[in-house]
Design an enzyme around this catalytic site. Sequence first.
Site, PDB file in Angstrom:
ATOM      1  N   ARG A 147       0.858  -1.176   0.000  1.00 12.20           N
ATOM      2  CA  ARG A 147       0.000   0.000   0.000  1.00 12.20           C
ATOM      3  C   ARG A 147       0.894   1.226   0.000  1.00 12.20           C
ATOM      4  O   ARG A 147       1.925   1.265   0.674  1.00 12.20           O
ATOM      5  CB  ARG A 147      -0.930   0.012   1.222  1.00 12.20           C
ATOM      6  CG  ARG A 147      -2.074  -0.998   1.140  1.00 12.20           C
ATOM      7  CD  ARG A 147      -3.076  -0.616   0.059  1.00 12.20           C
ATOM      8  NE  ARG A 147      -4.175  -1.555  -0.043  1.00 12.20           N
ATOM      9  CZ  ARG A 147      -4.212  -2.592  -0.877  1.00 12.20           C
ATOM     10  NH1 ARG A 147      -3.153  -2.841  -1.648  1.00 12.20           N
ATOM     11  NH2 ARG A 147      -5.258  -3.370  -0.939  1.00 12.20           N
ATOM     12  N   GLU A 150      -2.057   7.993  -4.928  1.00 10.52           N
ATOM     13  CA  GLU A 150      -2.368   7.468  -6.261  1.00 10.52           C
ATOM     14  C   GLU A 150      -3.828   7.672  -6.672  1.00 10.52           C
ATOM     15  O   GLU A 150      -4.154   7.614  -7.861  1.00 10.52           O
ATOM     16  CB  GLU A 150      -2.023   5.977  -6.345  1.00 10.52           C
ATOM     17  CG  GLU A 150      -2.920   5.075  -5.527  1.00 10.52           C
ATOM     18  CD  GLU A 150      -2.505   3.606  -5.623  1.00 10.52           C
ATOM     19  OE1 GLU A 150      -3.363   2.784  -5.982  1.00 10.52           O
ATOM     20  OE2 GLU A 150      -1.333   3.285  -5.346  1.00 10.52           O
TER      21      GLU A 150
END
Length: 337
Positions: free
Chosen positions: A235, A264
């Site tokens: 992550r 992101e």
Amino acid sequence: MKVAVFDTHRYERDILAASAARRGHELVFLEPRLTEETAVLAQGSRVACSFVNDRVTARTLETLAAVGVGLVALRSAGYNHVDLQAAARLGLPVVRVPEYSPHAVAEHAATLILALNRKIHKAYARVREGNFSLEGLVGFDMVGKTAGVIGTGRIGAALARILHGFGCHVLAYDLRPDTALVEAGIVRYASLPELYAKADILSLHVPLTPKTHHLVDAAAIASMKRGVMLINTGRGALVDTPALLEALKTGQVGHAGLDVYEEEEGIFFRDLSDRVIQDDVLARLLTLPNVLVTSHQGFLTHEALTNIAETTFESISAFERGEPLVHALRVETVIRS
């Protein structure tokens, strides 16, 4: 049942449709991500199917419940984007895909390691332009190097086996050590300080929780072996990206391979080739020759996509039949990925 599938992409639609058809479910494919603003699009659907970068907040869940959704099905293992407390309060079950293909992600991590080490991205670009010089392309033998694997769940264990196969000395860290890996002589478990100090290559495979947020921060990086290669296919927020960028500039981190990025959302999974990237940290990372960024594609194999679809619609069918939801998430759930 009718299923609203948010944040869909061409590469997955045929696989999802085939899996749903075998179980008699009707799919409504929606390109927008599931957010507070788009949740109303699930009107008329009994299930909302969400992807990894959706924002399943309390307000999102409240809207889903108000329009008749009875189940949220995640097409991912991670669930840090879901407000599980709100889901529990609303009586809205949430299911996930705990395992789709650990080999897919582990092999992608290994790909990043090899590409960075042997400068494959630079060599490819050079040769395409007719430059066959070998200057600046020197790598290192993997044999004998120390690789650190943080998190030895299914993905971390698969990568540990790959790295052991290359002849690396594999150090591992996990709150729950895998005795089978130790008995097979694949890893030796160590403390984080020892792992940081000794690893030539460091790969992250833990879930994102409040305790693991920015696990790799400026202090952790400073304690690492100078020139370490850092790989993150877990992550994005496991890594403090500004701290990583600074360490890349000073040479404390020698290489970085990132399949995930903490900011992101709104960038990955989209074609932005005709736009200027507004994220200055990401834009700077992309200019560095010792950094490889891929767009959260570690899971992207035919086998993984098939497993995601099958597990998702098995859960949906179980919900339809009123059976126990094997892959349901609860507030107290702790996952190892």
